[in-house]
Motif scaffolding. Structure first.
Motif, PDB file in Angstrom:
ATOM      1  N   ASP A  22     -49.708   8.965 -17.689  1.00 18.95           N
ATOM      2  CA  ASP A  22     -48.831   9.008 -16.524  1.00 18.95           C
ATOM      3  C   ASP A  22     -49.299   8.059 -15.427  1.00 18.95           C
ATOM      4  O   ASP A  22     -48.555   7.794 -14.495  1.00 18.95           O
ATOM      5  N   THR A  23     -50.531   7.555 -15.538  1.00 16.99           N
ATOM      6  CA  THR A  23     -51.068   6.629 -14.549  1.00 16.99           C
ATOM      7  C   THR A  23     -51.742   5.459 -15.235  1.00 16.99           C
ATOM      8  O   THR A  23     -52.164   5.545 -16.384  1.00 16.99           O
ATOM      9  N   PHE A  24     -51.834   4.362 -14.492  1.00 21.20           N
ATOM     10  CA  PHE A  24     -52.463   3.138 -14.978  1.00 21.20           C
ATOM     11  C   PHE A  24     -53.231   2.543 -13.803  1.00 21.20           C
ATOM     12  O   PHE A  24     -52.698   2.436 -12.704  1.00 21.20           O
ATOM     13  N   ARG A  25     -54.481   2.194 -14.025  1.00 23.02           N
ATOM     14  CA  ARG A  25     -55.308   1.636 -12.949  1.00 23.02           C
ATOM     15  C   ARG A  25     -55.273   0.117 -13.020  1.00 23.02           C
ATOM     16  O   ARG A  25     -55.566  -0.479 -14.045  1.00 23.02           O
ATOM     17  N   CYS A  26     -54.916  -0.483 -11.881  1.00 18.90           N
ATOM     18  CA  CYS A  26     -54.956  -1.938 -11.707  1.00 18.90           C
ATOM     19  C   CYS A  26     -55.987  -2.234 -10.634  1.00 18.90           C
ATOM     20  O   CYS A  26     -55.691  -2.097  -9.437  1.00 18.90           O
ATOM     21  N   GLY A  27     -57.191  -2.588 -11.029  1.00 20.85           N
ATOM     22  CA  GLY A  27     -58.248  -2.798 -10.048  1.00 20.85           C
ATOM     23  C   GLY A  27     -58.519  -1.504  -9.299  1.00 20.85           C
ATOM     24  O   GLY A  27     -58.896  -0.503  -9.888  1.00 20.85           O
ATOM     25  N   SER A  28     -58.250  -1.502  -7.998  1.00 20.09           N
ATOM     26  CA  SER A  28     -58.457  -0.295  -7.203  1.00 20.09           C
ATOM     27  C   SER A  28     -57.144   0.454  -6.955  1.00 20.09           C
ATOM     28  O   SER A  28     -57.132   1.479  -6.286  1.00 20.09           O
ATOM     29  N   GLN A  29     -56.044  -0.055  -7.488  1.00 22.50           N
ATOM     30  CA  GLN A  29     -54.722   0.552  -7.295  1.00 22.50           C
ATOM     31  C   GLN A  29     -54.355   1.435  -8.492  1.00 22.50           C
ATOM     32  O   GLN A  29     -54.744   1.146  -9.620  1.00 22.50           O
ATOM     33  N   LEU A  30     -53.588   2.488  -8.226  1.00 23.58           N
ATOM     34  CA  LEU A  30     -53.048   3.327  -9.291  1.00 23.58           C
ATOM     35  C   LEU A  30     -51.535   3.161  -9.337  1.00 23.58           C
ATOM     36  O   LEU A  30     -50.877   3.141  -8.297  1.00 23.58           O
TER      37      LEU A  30
END
Length: 98
Positions: A22-30
């Motif tokens: 349900d979530t994906f981490r892009c660097g420090s962003q979710l």
């Protein structure tokens, strides 16, 4: 005891080659399912691949919604495939690079 190991081995064989989240981490962003395409692009940047998959009909079957897949990666041997319907993130899939 042997039966327990056999069942564990069989369950590992049937484990899917990909997983949904349900979530994906892009660097420090979710990024979460339900986010808009521009929000995902702002958080993660331009995807490696952007594919038009097709169209889906709305519940009342009066409008068509564009279905797109965005691919990020490979990162640590994994690809992240994000599926958008009508510019909303509906699925986050993770697959191991081959």
């Amino acid at each position: 005891m042997r039966l327990r190991y056999l069942l564990l081995a069989l369950s590992c064989l049937t484990w899917p080659a990909s997983a949904w989240a349900d979530t994906f981490r892009c660097g420090s962003q979710l990024v979460n399912t339900g986010d808009r395409a521009f929000e995902v692009e702002r958080a993660c940047g331009e995807p490696q691949i952007r594919d038009l998959v097709g169209y889906a009909l709305s519940p009342n079957e009066r409008r068509e919604a564009v279905i797109e897949e965005w691919v990020y990666g490979p990162r640590n041997g994994m690809f992240n495939i994000l599926t958008f319907e009508a510019n909303r993130l509906i699925r986050i899939e993770t697959r191991r690079a081959q």
